[in-house]
Design a protein around this motif. Structure first.
Motif, PDB file in Angstrom:
ATOM      1  N   PRO A 251      -3.628 -24.749 -22.674  1.00 21.95           N
ATOM      2  CA  PRO A 251      -3.724 -24.597 -24.167  1.00 21.95           C
ATOM      3  C   PRO A 251      -3.380 -25.820 -25.016  1.00 21.95           C
ATOM      4  N   GLU A 252      -2.403 -26.581 -24.505  1.00 24.32           N
ATOM      5  CA  GLU A 252      -2.148 -27.805 -25.366  1.00 24.32           C
ATOM      6  C   GLU A 252      -2.909 -28.993 -25.310  1.00 24.32           C
ATOM      7  N   ASN A 253      -3.444 -29.382 -24.247  1.00 28.43           N
ATOM      8  CA  ASN A 253      -4.423 -30.508 -24.068  1.00 28.43           C
ATOM      9  C   ASN A 253      -5.854 -30.032 -23.951  1.00 28.43           C
ATOM     10  N   ARG A 254      -6.334 -29.030 -23.527  1.00 31.21           N
ATOM     11  CA  ARG A 254      -7.428 -28.371 -23.524  1.00 31.21           C
ATOM     12  C   ARG A 254      -7.528 -27.090 -24.267  1.00 31.21           C
ATOM     13  N   PRO A 255      -7.527 -27.161 -25.826  1.00 34.74           N
ATOM     14  CA  PRO A 255      -7.428 -25.701 -26.566  1.00 34.74           C
ATOM     15  C   PRO A 255      -8.610 -25.114 -26.574  1.00 34.74           C
ATOM     16  N   GLU A 256     -10.082 -25.878 -26.706  1.00 32.57           N
ATOM     17  CA  GLU A 256     -11.142 -25.203 -26.555  1.00 32.57           C
ATOM     18  C   GLU A 256     -11.573 -24.425 -25.248  1.00 32.57           C
ATOM     19  N   VAL A 257     -11.314 -25.276 -24.124  1.00 32.55           N
ATOM     20  CA  VAL A 257     -11.582 -24.443 -22.866  1.00 32.55           C
ATOM     21  C   VAL A 257     -10.626 -23.203 -22.769  1.00 32.55           C
ATOM     22  N   SER A 258      -9.338 -23.427 -23.042  1.00 30.69           N
ATOM     23  CA  SER A 258      -8.428 -22.373 -22.946  1.00 30.69           C
ATOM     24  C   SER A 258      -8.654 -21.304 -23.816  1.00 30.69           C
ATOM     25  N   GLY A 259      -9.270 -21.359 -24.979  1.00 30.66           N
ATOM     26  CA  GLY A 259      -9.634 -20.347 -25.854  1.00 30.66           C
ATOM     27  C   GLY A 259     -10.786 -19.448 -25.444  1.00 30.66           C
ATOM     28  N   LEU A 260     -11.720 -20.140 -24.563  1.00 28.90           N
ATOM     29  CA  LEU A 260     -12.666 -19.470 -23.953  1.00 28.90           C
ATOM     30  C   LEU A 260     -11.975 -18.653 -22.775  1.00 28.90           C
ATOM     31  N   LEU A 261     -10.931 -19.227 -21.974  1.00 26.92           N
ATOM     32  CA  LEU A 261     -10.653 -18.658 -21.123  1.00 26.92           C
ATOM     33  C   LEU A 261      -9.547 -17.462 -21.425  1.00 26.92           C
ATOM     34  N   ALA A 262      -8.953 -17.534 -22.508  1.00 29.54           N
ATOM     35  CA  ALA A 262      -8.127 -16.304 -23.010  1.00 29.54           C
ATOM     36  C   ALA A 262      -8.923 -15.147 -23.615  1.00 29.54           C
ATOM     37  N   THR A 263     -10.304 -15.578 -24.069  1.00 32.90           N
ATOM     38  CA  THR A 263     -11.116 -14.503 -24.503  1.00 32.90           C
ATOM     39  C   THR A 263     -11.622 -13.780 -23.206  1.00 32.90           C
ATOM     40  N   ALA A 264     -12.099 -14.432 -22.307  1.00 32.44           N
ATOM     41  CA  ALA A 264     -12.694 -13.890 -21.187  1.00 32.44           C
ATOM     42  C   ALA A 264     -11.633 -13.048 -20.533  1.00 32.44           C
ATOM     43  N   ALA A 265     -10.205 -13.479 -20.454  1.00 31.30           N
ATOM     44  CA  ALA A 265      -9.319 -12.731 -19.685  1.00 31.30           C
ATOM     45  C   ALA A 265      -8.744 -11.491 -20.377  1.00 31.30           C
ATOM     46  N   ILE A 266      -8.692 -11.637 -21.520  1.00 39.31           N
ATOM     47  CA  ILE A 266      -8.219 -10.561 -22.197  1.00 39.31           C
ATOM     48  C   ILE A 266      -9.140  -9.162 -22.208  1.00 39.31           C
ATOM     49  N   VAL A 267     -10.504  -9.369 -22.093  1.00 46.19           N
ATOM     50  CA  VAL A 267     -11.336  -8.285 -22.087  1.00 46.19           C
ATOM     51  C   VAL A 267     -11.419  -7.839 -20.690  1.00 46.19           C
ATOM     52  N   LEU A 268     -11.274  -8.736 -19.744  1.00 42.64           N
ATOM     53  CA  LEU A 268     -11.219  -8.517 -18.261  1.00 42.64           C
ATOM     54  C   LEU A 268     -10.078  -7.633 -17.797  1.00 42.64           C
ATOM     55  N   GLY A 269      -8.969  -8.010 -18.520  1.00 43.51           N
ATOM     56  CA  GLY A 269      -7.518  -7.460 -18.182  1.00 43.51           C
ATOM     57  C   GLY A 269      -6.903  -8.495 -16.947  1.00 43.51           C
ATOM     58  N   ARG A 270      -7.351  -9.675 -16.972  1.00 44.06           N
ATOM     59  CA  ARG A 270      -6.897 -10.451 -16.026  1.00 44.06           C
ATOM     60  C   ARG A 270      -6.094 -11.721 -16.716  1.00 44.06           C
ATOM     61  N   THR A 271      -5.593 -12.770 -16.185  1.00 45.08           N
ATOM     62  CA  THR A 271      -5.037 -14.055 -16.724  1.00 45.08           C
ATOM     63  C   THR A 271      -5.920 -15.148 -16.768  1.00 45.08           C
ATOM     64  N   PRO A 272      -5.642 -16.030 -17.864  1.00 46.05           N
ATOM     65  CA  PRO A 272      -6.481 -17.118 -18.060  1.00 46.05           C
ATOM     66  C   PRO A 272      -6.639 -17.937 -16.785  1.00 46.05           C
ATOM     67  N   THR A 273      -5.463 -18.310 -16.183  1.00 55.13           N
ATOM     68  CA  THR A 273      -5.307 -19.085 -14.986  1.00 55.13           C
ATOM     69  C   THR A 273      -6.227 -18.516 -13.880  1.00 55.13           C
ATOM     70  N   ASP A 274      -6.164 -17.094 -13.788  1.00 49.28           N
ATOM     71  CA  ASP A 274      -7.001 -16.531 -12.797  1.00 49.28           C
ATOM     72  C   ASP A 274      -8.585 -16.748 -12.885  1.00 49.28           C
ATOM     73  N   ILE A 275      -8.859 -16.808 -14.322  1.00 47.59           N
ATOM     74  CA  ILE A 275     -10.279 -17.131 -14.622  1.00 47.59           C
ATOM     75  C   ILE A 275     -10.770 -18.470 -14.364  1.00 47.59           C
ATOM     76  N   ALA A 276      -9.635 -19.208 -14.651  1.00 48.07           N
ATOM     77  CA  ALA A 276     -10.111 -20.759 -14.587  1.00 48.07           C
ATOM     78  C   ALA A 276     -10.267 -21.001 -13.030  1.00 48.07           C
ATOM     79  N   ASP A 277      -9.550 -20.483 -12.035  1.00 49.91           N
ATOM     80  CA  ASP A 277      -9.710 -20.662 -10.901  1.00 49.91           C
ATOM     81  C   ASP A 277     -10.884 -20.189 -10.300  1.00 49.91           C
ATOM     82  N   GLU A 278     -11.363 -18.946 -10.954  1.00 52.92           N
ATOM     83  CA  GLU A 278     -12.652 -18.618 -10.285  1.00 52.92           C
ATOM     84  C   GLU A 278     -13.747 -19.413 -10.777  1.00 52.92           C
TER      85      GLU A 278
END
Length: 344
Positions: A251-278
């Motif tokens: 979130p600090e260094n890649r806010p835009e990418v992290s914003g997309l990851l957070a959005t996907a994660a919350i609606v999927l009930g997963r963590t942003p890191t998990d989505i990033a790894d996928e």
């Protein structure tokens, strides 16, 4: 121990009391209709209201239209925003038969409580309110009387129906303290009439916008609950990312990418890191496709429910909610005037 820490420490006991005795609580909560409700609103407040309603807690939801102009010059598309919000409330599961949905401006007796309430709070106490300070700084304009007295308006919103439970985030706790102060001082001066409401700290995830900043219509980074699937896809497609191909949650260094990851994660009930790894080295395009599919699947039922709600349905909900709120406000104002010796 600061106010937030002390309030947070009481939450387990308060939540247990709500679950055991929902009939002992009356909730007042609401929104300023400055724009369309978005995913941040859903996860931040709307979902919690539906949960409290399902427990059997009597709930009042105010659309604080007068408060729209606390920090702006014009009301904007306020009627449209109010109607859109009510449709989203209903689609999300708020039932007007058990939850009173009403508009601030339609309840004159509520606003009459402002005069006696203003006599119970000092100018210095209003100036110290951190939300007033933040709103003033954000507006870039001179402090208006309406903005200065914003916490007293909220106290009237809560106390007109004798609300004793207010779902809040950390930043809004000072408003509850102002309301408790006003209730206590009125009771001491004129006799016991108002409860001192408790703040219920919501266990809501904070969802950033698609660019990593706070989700806001003014930033163009929000996914409105009333968007179509195609509109949602377009907003996500336009979201900025960066030149790094491998997707990581930072979130600090890649806010835009992290914003997309957070959005996907919350609606999927997963963590942003998990989505990033996928997504990994598949890049921003793959991340946007995943986020679009996840959000559209999550909102599919909401959209179906919303499509069945007509303008006449919304108008009926507001008419009935306003009438009920006005009836309660009239009764409370009568009690206030009686306590103050002002019945003629």
């Amino acid at each position: 121990m600061d106010s937030f820490t002390a309030t947070a420490a009481r939450m387990p006991e308060l939540r247990a009391q709500i679950a055991q005795h929902p009939d002992r609580f009356r909730v007042l909560t609401g929104d300023r209709p400055t724009g369309r409700l978005h995913l941040g609103h859903y996860f931040g407040t709307v979902r919690e209201r539906v949960r409290l309603q399902s427990l059997g807690v009597e709930t009042f939801v105010i659309l604080a239209d007068y408060q729209v102009i606390t920090d702006r010059d014009v009301a904007g598309n306020i009627r449209e925003n109010v109607y859109e919000a009510v449709a989203d409330y209903m689609a999300a599961g708020l039932d007007p038969r058990s939850t009173t949905i009403f508009t601030h401006s339609a309840v004159p007796a509520l606003n009459q409580l402002l005069l006696p309430f203003l006599s119970l709070i000092t100018e210095a106490e209003l100036h110290r309110n951190p939300t007033v300070k933040a709103e003033l700084a954000a507006s870039g304009r001179a402090l208006s009387g309406l903005l200065l007295t914003y916490p007293v308006h909220q106290a009237a919103d809560i106390l007109f129906c004798k609300g004793n439970l207010v779902p809040v985030g950390k930043d809004n706790l000072p408003h509850i303290e102002v309301t408790r102060t006003i209730a206590r001082r009125f009771n001491e001066r004129y006799g016991q009439l108002f409860p001192e409401p408790a703040g219920l700290i919501t266990e809501a995830a904070e969802l950033p916008g698609l660019d990593g900043r706070k989700m806001s219509k003014s930033y163009g980074n929000a996914i409105a609950l009333g968007m179509t699937a195609d509109e949602t896809a377009a907003v996500i497609r336009r979201a900025r990312t960066d030149s790094e191909r491998t997707i990581t949650y930072d979130p600090e260094n890649r806010p835009e990418v992290s914003g997309l990851l957070a959005t996907a994660a919350i609606v999927l009930g997963r963590t942003p890191t998990d989505i990033a790894d996928e997504v990994g080295s598949a890049g921003a395009g793959a991340l946007k496709r995943l986020t679009t599919e996840a959000v559209n699947a999550f909102l599919a039922d909401h959209r179906a429910q919303r499509a069945a709600i007509t303008v006449d349905d919304v108008a009926a909900v507001l008419r009935e909610g306003n009438e009920r709120a006005q009836s309660i406000a009239d009764a409370t104002l009568h009690e206030v005037r009686a306590a103050m010796g002002m019945l003629y």
